[in-house]
Design a protein around this motif. Structure first.
Motif, mmCIF file in Angstrom:
data_model
loop_
_atom_site.group_PDB
_atom_site.id
_atom_site.type_symbol
_atom_site.label_atom_id
_atom_site.label_comp_id
_atom_site.label_asym_id
_atom_site.label_seq_id
_atom_site.Cartn_x
_atom_site.Cartn_y
_atom_site.Cartn_z
ATOM 1 N N MET A 98 62.446 -7.767 1.681
ATOM 2 C CA MET A 98 62.904 -6.864 0.628
ATOM 3 C C MET A 98 63.463 -5.636 1.341
ATOM 4 S SD MET A 98 59.885 -8.486 -0.006
ATOM 5 C CE MET A 98 59.392 -9.805 -1.103
ATOM 6 N N ILE A 99 64.766 -5.446 1.229
ATOM 7 C CA ILE A 99 65.434 -4.416 2.024
ATOM 8 C C ILE A 99 66.200 -3.469 1.111
ATOM 9 C CG2 ILE A 99 67.145 -3.989 3.827
ATOM 10 C CD1 ILE A 99 66.499 -6.732 4.981
ATOM 11 N N GLY A 100 65.942 -2.176 1.282
ATOM 12 C CA GLY A 100 66.642 -1.163 0.504
ATOM 13 C C GLY A 100 66.366 0.208 1.085
ATOM 14 N N TYR A 101 66.398 1.209 0.246
ATOM 15 C CA TYR A 101 66.088 2.569 0.654
ATOM 16 C C TYR A 101 64.992 3.095 -0.277
ATOM 17 C CZ TYR A 101 70.045 2.456 3.851
ATOM 18 O OH TYR A 101 70.884 2.127 4.885
ATOM 19 N N GLN A 102 65.323 3.949 -1.235
ATOM 20 C CA GLN A 102 64.302 4.438 -2.168
ATOM 21 C C GLN A 102 63.973 3.354 -3.195
ATOM 22 O OE1 GLN A 102 65.098 8.266 -3.894
ATOM 23 N NE2 GLN A 102 63.428 8.146 -5.363
ATOM 24 N N ASP A 103 62.667 3.124 -3.388
ATOM 25 C CA ASP A 103 62.188 2.176 -4.414
ATOM 26 C C ASP A 103 62.603 0.733 -4.135
ATOM 27 O OD1 ASP A 103 61.194 4.425 -5.569
ATOM 28 O OD2 ASP A 103 62.264 4.241 -7.462
ATOM 29 N N THR A 104 62.511 0.304 -2.910
ATOM 30 C CA THR A 104 62.919 -1.053 -2.546
ATOM 31 C C THR A 104 62.194 -2.112 -3.358
ATOM 32 O OG1 THR A 104 63.391 -0.380 -0.267
ATOM 33 C CG2 THR A 104 63.048 -2.732 -0.659
ATOM 34 N N LEU A 105 60.873 -2.062 -3.358
ATOM 35 C CA LEU A 105 60.058 -3.100 -3.994
ATOM 36 C C LEU A 105 59.237 -2.488 -5.124
ATOM 37 C CD1 LEU A 105 58.891 -5.945 -4.207
ATOM 38 C CD2 LEU A 105 57.310 -5.367 -2.354
ATOM 39 N N TYR A 106 59.513 -2.912 -6.336
ATOM 40 C CA TYR A 106 58.844 -2.405 -7.530
ATOM 41 C C TYR A 106 57.807 -3.436 -7.956
ATOM 42 C CZ TYR A 106 58.691 0.031 -12.123
ATOM 43 O OH TYR A 106 58.311 0.738 -13.252
ATOM 44 N N VAL A 107 56.563 -3.233 -7.504
ATOM 45 C CA VAL A 107 55.465 -4.124 -7.906
ATOM 46 C C VAL A 107 54.957 -3.626 -9.255
ATOM 47 C CG1 VAL A 107 54.843 -4.936 -5.602
ATOM 48 C CG2 VAL A 107 53.903 -2.768 -6.404
ATOM 49 N N ALA A 122 72.555 0.270 -2.187
ATOM 50 C CA ALA A 122 73.043 1.537 -2.755
ATOM 51 C C ALA A 122 72.962 2.681 -1.752
ATOM 52 C CB ALA A 122 72.253 1.885 -4.009
ATOM 53 N N GLY A 123 72.060 2.567 -0.767
ATOM 54 C CA GLY A 123 71.963 3.595 0.264
ATOM 55 C C GLY A 123 71.055 4.743 -0.118
ATOM 56 N N PRO A 124 70.745 5.620 0.835
ATOM 57 C CA PRO A 124 69.804 6.718 0.568
ATOM 58 C C PRO A 124 70.305 7.709 -0.472
ATOM 59 C CG PRO A 124 70.855 6.990 2.716
ATOM 60 C CD PRO A 124 71.231 5.622 2.232
ATOM 61 N N SER A 125 71.611 7.796 -0.666
ATOM 62 C CA SER A 125 72.154 8.732 -1.658
ATOM 63 C C SER A 125 72.096 8.176 -3.072
ATOM 64 C CB SER A 125 73.607 9.079 -1.312
ATOM 65 O OG SER A 125 74.408 7.906 -1.328
ATOM 66 N N GLY A 126 71.731 6.897 -3.202
ATOM 67 C CA GLY A 126 71.662 6.273 -4.511
ATOM 68 C C GLY A 126 70.396 6.588 -5.271
ATOM 69 N N HIS A 127 69.458 7.271 -4.604
ATOM 70 C CA HIS A 127 68.145 7.562 -5.195
ATOM 71 C C HIS A 127 67.447 6.246 -5.541
ATOM 72 C CE1 HIS A 127 69.133 11.776 -5.059
ATOM 73 N NE2 HIS A 127 70.238 11.547 -5.750
ATOM 74 N N GLN A 128 66.813 6.147 -6.712
ATOM 75 C CA GLN A 128 66.077 4.922 -7.045
ATOM 76 C C GLN A 128 67.046 3.738 -7.122
ATOM 77 O OE1 GLN A 128 65.864 7.828 -8.719
ATOM 78 N NE2 GLN A 128 63.792 8.184 -9.490
ATOM 79 N N ALA A 129 66.781 2.724 -6.292
ATOM 80 C CA ALA A 129 67.649 1.552 -6.224
ATOM 81 C C ALA A 129 66.792 0.368 -5.796
ATOM 82 C CB ALA A 129 68.797 1.787 -5.241
ATOM 83 N N VAL A 130 66.365 -0.432 -6.759
ATOM 84 C CA VAL A 130 65.368 -1.477 -6.529
ATOM 85 C C VAL A 130 66.029 -2.766 -6.033
ATOM 86 C CG1 VAL A 130 63.591 -2.886 -7.640
ATOM 87 C CG2 VAL A 130 63.873 -0.478 -8.294
ATOM 88 N N ALA A 131 65.468 -3.344 -4.983
ATOM 89 C CA ALA A 131 65.913 -4.656 -4.525
ATOM 90 C C ALA A 131 65.225 -5.766 -5.311
ATOM 91 C CB ALA A 131 65.640 -4.820 -3.034
ATOM 92 N N LEU A 132 63.927 -5.593 -5.560
ATOM 93 C CA LEU A 132 63.146 -6.607 -6.275
ATOM 94 C C LEU A 132 62.124 -5.918 -7.164
ATOM 95 C CD1 LEU A 132 62.181 -9.593 -6.686
ATOM 96 C CD2 LEU A 132 60.668 -9.226 -4.724
ATOM 97 N N ARG A 133 62.171 -6.254 -8.458
ATOM 98 C CA ARG A 133 61.129 -5.797 -9.383
ATOM 99 C C ARG A 133 60.341 -7.011 -9.832
ATOM 100 N NH1 ARG A 133 59.449 -4.228 -14.998
ATOM 101 N NH2 ARG A 133 60.800 -5.859 -15.845
ATOM 102 N N VAL A 134 59.007 -6.901 -9.782
ATOM 103 C CA VAL A 134 58.155 -8.027 -10.144
ATOM 104 C C VAL A 134 57.154 -7.584 -11.205
ATOM 105 C CG1 VAL A 134 56.598 -9.828 -9.326
ATOM 106 C CG2 VAL A 134 58.381 -8.940 -7.801
#
Length: 577
Positions: free
Chosen positions: A389-398, A365-377
């Motif tokens: 786990m690759i993203g920008y804001q909120d990549t990995l949601y543990v 989603a990129g940095p302009s997407g704000h919260q954008a999770v790649a993986l939530r566990v």
């Protein structure tokens, strides 16, 4: 007056509600609030059968350890039966808490049918329903575990039992916070604060009381049965069995998983059609529900543009790719695109015992997407080996429960490792990348909301550095180890290599002085130019660990009770400091 205020509120928000529906909503809300009203009983010392003093003393002993004693007293004093033990008081509290959570569930469900509102709000309401269902299931599991809890067992067995109980109740508190998070944006905040929070707060406080009571009971029993010699012998025996005989509790199939070259997958996913399925989603959907043994899904090389959910019923799923550079699962959902943080996840792992190896989880989603999770566990006893786990804001949601990451890569910008699990990262490559203009990078945002939760983020023997896109311009963007998402945020960085990308202050506040007195941020024997603590923040909650016994609390063996479950994954781990 209340009816007028509600009508005005809904009219201002442009919601269309019929008069009959509004009346139904008010009745449901009133019934739920009445059922959970924290009224302090003046007769809580009695048990209703005339034997009040001893019973009342036990209630007082249990309730005095809670954060909300008035709710604890009113919950327990309503019982007409004599309760002789702490365990019985806890069991009664669980049943009362379930009643409140079920009322919350019905209220949220009614909102979905009564309120005509925006798509984003409906998504958030569905998130709440899922969280409440998870809480009800967790409370049922706690009841089952309590039925077999024996306070006379030796220390190590009580500790293992306690770890399960504390994890489950910690997750119920996290679930309540996650529900409210779905309405965190400015457009929906009034809706959450006026309607959702008043209903959920009481149930959340009852879960908090449960956690305090369980902590008190199990901690006392462990002190009374602390046979260190027996624990040490048991651990040595376990290690010997693992090295020589293999763990006896493993099935024949799980023992094979310890030798990667011998792994035979149950099914194969291949985009070119040379497998059982062409999508990972289809393979997961066909996997058995509530499986007691490992179900292995092999994913051939390819870029899989899809969204995958591992639901609660899909237990012991294992995904094995062909390498992080070749097996990639990717998506681009984001909060800016009209969804919630939870629903933005490319892969959402909830079913317990989830494992993954040699896969990249990505959100573009990129940095302009704000919260954008790649993986939530939210999967308990979940582990990841050589994954990215690759993203920008909120990549990995543990999100919650017990988790472990080894030899993984995590890349992002704002709070790119966040959540409220009990989680350890070992030998991982953690990279801050170039954010949007005006943004600061935060490696972590830990979300412990209750001081009794057994949660926190531990980063051990990892490397924290700048990604290739940030390195040339890192002077223009500040990067910090983290900031406190919740009041009791807990993060420990130990024996890691910290590059010069980290600002000398190390940590950044959330807003004003929020949580600075109550958070727990620690650093222990780190190295590298970013590990210098001479210019670190001087908050009451920050500090350097100088005592090995304090540091040892955050080892995998202690913090996530690794000996009891990580061996069965076949993934390597470092048990001590």
């Amino acid at each position: 007056m209340t009816l007028v205020l509600v009508v005005l509120f809904l009219f201002a928000a442009n919601w269309v509600i019929t008069c009959s529906s509004l009346l139904l909503l008010l009745v449901v809300g009133h019934a739920s609030a009445s059922a959970s009203s924290p009224i302090l009983s003046s007769s809580w010392h009695g048990d209703g059968d005339g034997d009040g003093h001893g019973h009342g003393h036990l209630i007082e002993s249990c309730c005095s350890t809670t954060l909300y004693p008035h709710i604890c007293y009113s919950t327990l004093s309503s019982s007409s039966s004599f309760l002789a033990t702490k365990k019985e008081l806890i069991q009664l509290t669980i049943n009362k808490t379930k009643d409140t959570i079920q009322n919350n569930f019905h209220m949220i469900n009614k909102l979905l049918t009564v309120v005509s509102t925006k798509k984003r709000t409906k998504i958030a309401l569905h998130d709440c329903l899922d969280m409440l269902l998870g809480t009800l299931e967790a409370l049922d599991t706690v009841m089952q575990l309590l039925a077999t809890y024996n306070p006379t067992n030796e220390y190590s067995l009580i500790r293992q039992h306690a770890d399960h109980l504390k994890t489950l109740i910690s997750t119920t508190i996290t679930n309540k916070e996650t529900c409210l998070d779905g309405f965190s944006s400015h457009d929906y905040k009034h809706f959450a604060e006026s309607i959702i929070r008043p209903q959920l707060d009481h149930g959340g406080k009852m879960c908090s009381n449960l956690l305090a009571m369980i902590n008190n009971m199990t901690d006392t029993d462990m002190i009374n049965n602390n046979n260190i010699l027996g624990t040490t012998r048991r651990r040595r025996k376990l290690i010997k069995e693992t090295i020589i005989l293999w763990p006896q509790w493993l099935s024949a199939r799980d023992r094979k998983l310890l030798w990667w070259s011998l792994v035979t997958p149950n099914v194969i996913v291949a985009k070119d059609g040379h497998g059982n399925y062409t999508t990972v989603e289809a393979a997961v959907a066909a996997a058995p529900s509530e499986s007691k043994s490992r179900y292995v899904i092999k994913i051939r090389a390819g870029v899989y543009n899809e969204y995958i959910g591992i639901p609660r019923k899909k237990t012991n799923i294992m995904l094995i790719g062909e390498g992080t550079s070749t097996t990639i699962i990717t998506g681009n959902k984001s909060v800016a695109g009209g969804t919630t943080t939870t629903k933005s996840a490319t892969v959402d792992a909830v079913g317990n015992g989830f494992l993954a190896k040699d896969i990249t989880f990505q959100n573009t989603a990129g940095p302009s997407g704000h919260q954008a999770v790649a993986l939530r566990v939210a999967s308990d006893l979940s582990a990841f080996y050589k994954c990215s786990m690759i993203g920008y804001q909120d990549t990995l949601y543990v999100h919650s429960n017990r988790q472990f990451y080894v030899k993984c890569q995590v890349v992002g910008t704002v709070e790119f490792i966040f959540g409220n699990a009990a989680v350890v990262f070992q030998f991982c490559d953690i990279q801050a990348r170039r954010p949007a203009p005006g943004q600061r990078n935060m490696v972590t945002a830990q979300g412990r909301a209750d001081p009794n939760q057994n949660t926190g983020i531990v980063i051990q023997k990892c490397k924290i550095s700048a990604a290739s896109d940030l390195k040339p311009v890192q002077a223009n963007f500040s990067t910090y180890l983290g900031r406190p998402w919740r009041e009791y945020s807990r993060t420990v960085v130990m024996r890691s290599l910290i590059d010069d990308v980290i600002n000398p202050a190390g940590w950044f506040p959330w807003k004003g002085d929020f949580a600075l007195q109550t958070l727990y941020y620690r650093e222990y024997r780190n190295m590298g130019p970013g590990a210098d603590t001479s210019k670190r923040v001087r908050w009451k909650g920050w500090g350097e660990i100088t005592n090995r016994s304090e540091a040892r609390h955050f080892s995998t063996a202690t913090f996530i009770n690794a000996w009891s479950w990580l061996l069965s994954t076949g993934f390597p781990f470092w048990p001590g400091l």
